[in-house]
Scaffold this active site. Sequence first.
Site, PDB file in Angstrom:
ATOM      1  N   ASP A  12       1.598  -0.389   5.378  1.00 19.67           N
ATOM      2  CA  ASP A  12       2.463   0.611   6.016  1.00 19.67           C
ATOM      3  C   ASP A  12       3.809   0.721   5.285  1.00 19.67           C
ATOM      4  O   ASP A  12       4.263  -0.238   4.666  1.00 19.67           O
ATOM      5  CB  ASP A  12       2.672   0.195   7.481  1.00 19.67           C
ATOM      6  CG  ASP A  12       3.164   1.343   8.339  1.00 19.67           C
ATOM      7  OD1 ASP A  12       3.193   2.489   7.855  1.00 19.67           O
ATOM      8  OD2 ASP A  12       3.534   1.082   9.492  1.00 19.67           O
ATOM      9  N   HIS A  29       3.066   6.824  -1.804  1.00 24.12           N
ATOM     10  CA  HIS A  29       1.619   6.553  -1.815  1.00 24.12           C
ATOM     11  C   HIS A  29       1.149   6.161  -3.211  1.00 24.12           C
ATOM     12  O   HIS A  29       0.287   5.301  -3.366  1.00 24.12           O
ATOM     13  CB  HIS A  29       0.836   7.765  -1.301  1.00 24.12           C
ATOM     14  CG  HIS A  29       1.104   8.061   0.145  1.00 24.12           C
ATOM     15  ND1 HIS A  29       1.098   7.075   1.102  1.00 24.12           N
ATOM     16  CD2 HIS A  29       1.386   9.210   0.801  1.00 24.12           C
ATOM     17  CE1 HIS A  29       1.364   7.613   2.279  1.00 24.12           C
ATOM     18  NE2 HIS A  29       1.559   8.903   2.124  1.00 24.12           N
ATOM     19  N   LEU A 123     -13.239 -11.527  -6.248  1.00 26.30           N
ATOM     20  CA  LEU A 123     -12.753 -10.948  -4.988  1.00 26.30           C
ATOM     21  C   LEU A 123     -13.498  -9.664  -4.628  1.00 26.30           C
ATOM     22  O   LEU A 123     -13.717  -8.812  -5.484  1.00 26.30           O
ATOM     23  CB  LEU A 123     -11.264 -10.622  -5.154  1.00 26.30           C
ATOM     24  CG  LEU A 123     -10.604  -9.917  -3.962  1.00 26.30           C
ATOM     25  CD1 LEU A 123     -10.109 -10.942  -2.947  1.00 26.30           C
ATOM     26  CD2 LEU A 123      -9.431  -9.045  -4.414  1.00 26.30           C
TER      27      LEU A 123
HETATM   28  C1  FPP Z   1       0.981   4.079   5.414  1.00 26.39           C
HETATM   29  O1  FPP Z   1       2.287   4.431   5.018  1.00 26.39           O
HETATM   30  C2  FPP Z   1       0.063   4.329   4.311  1.00 26.39           C
HETATM   31  C3  FPP Z   1      -0.969   5.224   4.319  1.00 26.39           C
HETATM   32  C4  FPP Z   1      -1.322   6.038   5.490  1.00 26.39           C
HETATM   33  C5  FPP Z   1      -1.796   5.454   3.138  1.00 26.39           C
HETATM   34  C6  FPP Z   1      -1.986   4.227   2.328  1.00 26.39           C
HETATM   35  C7  FPP Z   1      -2.668   4.568   1.086  1.00 26.39           C
HETATM   36  C8  FPP Z   1      -2.446   3.927  -0.062  1.00 26.39           C
HETATM   37  C9  FPP Z   1      -1.504   2.800  -0.216  1.00 26.39           C
HETATM   38  C10 FPP Z   1      -3.182   4.298  -1.275  1.00 26.39           C
HETATM   39  C11 FPP Z   1      -4.660   4.392  -1.113  1.00 26.39           C
HETATM   40  C12 FPP Z   1      -5.278   4.133  -2.401  1.00 26.39           C
HETATM   41  C13 FPP Z   1      -6.573   4.239  -2.706  1.00 26.39           C
HETATM   42  C14 FPP Z   1      -7.036   3.749  -4.019  1.00 26.39           C
HETATM   43  C15 FPP Z   1      -7.543   4.849  -1.782  1.00 26.39           C
HETATM   44  P1  FPP Z   1       2.976   5.639   5.751  1.00 26.39           P
HETATM   45  O2  FPP Z   1       2.750   6.876   4.968  1.00 26.39           O
HETATM   46  O3  FPP Z   1       2.501   5.701   7.174  1.00 26.39           O
HETATM   47  O4  FPP Z   1       4.469   5.206   5.668  1.00 26.39           O
HETATM   48  P2  FPP Z   1       5.597   5.529   6.755  1.00 26.39           P
HETATM   49  O5  FPP Z   1       5.190   4.796   7.994  1.00 26.39           O
HETATM   50  O6  FPP Z   1       6.814   4.994   6.114  1.00 26.39           O
HETATM   51  O7  FPP Z   1       5.629   7.020   6.935  1.00 26.39           O
END
Ligand code: FPP
Length: 227
Positions: A12, A29, A123
């Site tokens: 997150d 992201h 892993l």
């Molecule tokens: C939460 O942060 C994150 C997500 C909803 C997406 C996470 C995805 C990735 C880290 C990359 C995925 C990669 C692959 C290879 C599939 P948020 O956007 O909710 O952050 P915030 O709470 O600060 O808004």
Amino acid sequence: MSIPQHVAIIMDGNGRWAKQQGKERTHGHYHGAINIRNIAIKAHQMGVKVLTLFAFSTENWKRPENEVSFIMDLPRVFLNQYLQELLDNQICIEFIGEWEKLPASTVKICADLLEKTKHNQGLKLVLALNYGSKAEIVHAVNEFISHHPHMLIDEETLEAHLYTSHLPAVDLCIRTSGEKRLSNFLLWQLAYSELVFCPLHWPEFTQQDFENTLKEYESRHRRYGGL
Ligand code: FPP
């Protein structure tokens, strides 16, 4: 050191981290995806067997279209930039969730990642994509009922129908960015897991932070309801 076999992470804080840098949420992201590489390699080096990451939830479709399509393209970035390193480190990629219902181009890349890393013995990096835990449990129960319409289900059988049936129990779940919720992630599988909530946003969560979290895990005393 007692190393957890299976670690799960709710990654997150990508959006907030990007805003702090004066950048678009998608920048967060992108750096979040890069950090998957860092933490997977560290987890592998420390002897963790399975790392399950919440990459896209069934609720994330509610986000703006440009953000969703950016995330949908990240598996391609991952494949292009890190395939060789995944192979060098014997990391094997798997997916849980309804990932086959994602856009066709994403499904193709995911299938490619799956295929190219399937013989790796190190892993297991499990990406939860289009995943929701309640939907997973309902799916498991329906699978069972469709084959055994007159039987009652028990805990072991339900567990055997989850996407994670072939994986060891989750020992430790980490959520970054200071939120203290499970957000429909692995609700069944986390029944006896240790939970660690870390204030750092996911893109800034380093290999050293991961190691520190494993030290905290080691200091806890797991009783599984006993004394
Ligand atoms: C939460 O942060 C994150 C997500 C909803 C997406 C996470 C995805 C990735 C880290 C990359 C995925 C990669 C692959 C290879 C599939 P948020 O956007 O909710 O952050 P915030 O709470 O600060 O808004």
